[in-house]
Design an enzyme around this catalytic site. Structure first.
Site, PDB file in Angstrom:
ATOM      1  N   ALA A  68       0.911  -0.969  -0.051  1.00  0.00           N
ATOM      2  CA  ALA A  68       0.121   0.027   0.013  1.00  0.00           C
ATOM      3  C   ALA A  68       0.960   1.148  -0.126  1.00  0.00           C
ATOM      4  O   ALA A  68       2.079   1.326   0.441  1.00  0.00           O
ATOM      5  CB  ALA A  68      -0.876  -0.137   1.204  1.00  0.00           C
ATOM      6  N   GLY A 113       0.490  -4.773   1.091  1.00  0.00           N
ATOM      7  CA  GLY A 113      -0.908  -5.265   0.325  1.00  0.00           C
ATOM      8  C   GLY A 113      -0.698  -5.763  -0.932  1.00  0.00           C
ATOM      9  O   GLY A 113      -1.294  -6.367  -1.464  1.00  0.00           O
ATOM     10  N   GLU A 116      -0.660  -9.184  -0.271  1.00  0.00           N
ATOM     11  CA  GLU A 116      -2.208  -9.383   0.158  1.00  0.00           C
ATOM     12  C   GLU A 116      -3.164  -9.552  -1.006  1.00  0.00           C
ATOM     13  O   GLU A 116      -4.024 -10.641  -0.917  1.00  0.00           O
ATOM     14  CB  GLU A 116      -2.753  -8.282   1.229  1.00  0.00           C
ATOM     15  CG  GLU A 116      -2.147  -8.398   2.590  1.00  0.00           C
ATOM     16  CD  GLU A 116      -2.483  -7.199   3.340  1.00  0.00           C
ATOM     17  OE1 GLU A 116      -2.099  -6.135   3.037  1.00  0.00           O
ATOM     18  OE2 GLU A 116      -3.149  -7.372   4.142  1.00  0.00           O
ATOM     19  N   GLU A 136       4.553  -4.799   7.527  1.00  0.00           N
ATOM     20  CA  GLU A 136       3.538  -3.617   8.310  1.00  0.00           C
ATOM     21  C   GLU A 136       4.056  -3.292   9.576  1.00  0.00           C
ATOM     22  O   GLU A 136       4.249  -1.894   9.961  1.00  0.00           O
ATOM     23  CB  GLU A 136       2.103  -3.796   8.057  1.00  0.00           C
ATOM     24  CG  GLU A 136       1.509  -3.709   6.796  1.00  0.00           C
ATOM     25  CD  GLU A 136       1.500  -4.936   6.199  1.00  0.00           C
ATOM     26  OE1 GLU A 136       2.493  -6.109   6.260  1.00  0.00           O
ATOM     27  OE2 GLU A 136       0.654  -5.049   4.938  1.00  0.00           O
TER      28      GLU A 136
END
Ligand code: COA
Length: 263
Positions: A68, A113, A116, A136
């Site tokens: 992200a 992300g 993910e 993260e």
């Protein structure tokens, strides 16, 4: 936003196989709001069921998706952050729910992300330079696009905890050993070729049956064995009213190749 031209997505169909490329190469294909919006729009309106399968990859040799967008996250408050996570979760859920095969072709970094999103695909193939990780906690965050849930289901609770607590990078060989990736290929070209090869093999079978099998497997991951077996036998029964089931079994008895219609 309901059109075929996206700022950060490239889409082409080759031999009836869709290839979707996240194209934000200067930021290692990091997922900001715009990329997520475009992905959501693509999955809702432009991912047509006329293709045999979908391959998701990242532009360039260096990254699948490096996570992200960290810069964008620094200015978010709690409400905005949870909306951002919701958007990411919607996108991963939409990838997971597509009725035909979806393969993540991971070239280079698949972090946060990016990892993910890959986890939400049916499975992952990677190139030798692939690097996976959920780093993260090193940023004071936790995974928010489904990683705490899907990684745990795929590699097991203890391994998922070790990876998330340490945030360490996992290279291609280890990713294959722990079941995160099915296979590692030497180059990006080979990676795409192998993903196409698997989709082509699957496409010789009933697309309808594949879609139903995918639905049952996905549901089963979220419920207990008893309930999962019920979903399986219900869908097993339901599939008997499909054209493909009648055609597939009849073709076997008539010693000919089945002509499936996907219904
Ligand atoms: N969000 C926003 N920008 C990112 C990014 C991310 N997740 N990952 C990389 N970028 C940007 C960098 O800021 C840099 O932009 P700049 O040229 O404007 O400075 C560009 O992409 C290239 O990355 P860079 O760090 O210079 O490449 P590198 O080869 O030195 O390192 C990584 C590669 C992947 C190790 C490093 O970029 C990194 O650690 N990224 C963050 C990974 C992460 O923590 N992801 C989870 C986020 S929750």
């Amino acid at each position: 936003m309901r059109n075929d031209s996206y700022e950060f997505l490239d889409y082409k169909v080759e031999d009836e196989i869709g290839i979707l490329t996240i194209n934000r190469e200067d930021k290692l294909n990091a997922l900001n709001e715009k990329v997520l919006d475009e992905l959501r729009d693509f999955l809702e309106f432009n991912c047509k069921s006329t293709i045999k399968g979908l391959i998701l990859t990242g532009a360039g040799e260096k990254a699948f998706i490096a996570g992200a967008d960290i810069k964008a996250m620094t200015s978010m408050d709690s409400t905005e952050a949870s909306e951002f996570a919701y958007k990411g979760q919607q996108v991963t859920f939409m990838f997971e729910e597509i009725r035909f095969p979806v393969i993540a072709a991971v070239n280079g970094f698949a972090l946060g992300g990016g990892c993910e999103v890959a986890l939400a695909c049916d499975f992952i193939l990677c190139s030798e330079n692939a690097v996976f990780g959920l780093p993260e906690v090193s940023l004071g965050l936790i995974p928010g696009f489904g990683g705490t849930q899907r990684l745990t289901k795929i590699v097991g609770r203890n391994r998922a905890k070790e990876l998330i607590y340490t945030g360490r990078m996992v290279k291609a060989d280890e990713a294959c050993e722990i079941g995160l990736s099915l296979k590692s290929l030497t180059s990006k070209e080979e990676l795409i070729a192998e993903a196409k090869n698997i989709i082509n093999k699957a496409s010789k079978n009933s697309p309808h049956a594949i879609g139903v099998a995918k639905f049952v497997i996905n549901r089963g991951a979220d419920i207990n064995l008893d309930e999962g077996l019920k979903v399986e036998r219900d869908m097993f029964g339901e599939i008997f009213s499909s054209y493909d089931m009648k055609e597939g079994t009849l073709a076997f008895l008539e010693k000919r190749k089945a002509q499936f219609k996907g219904e």
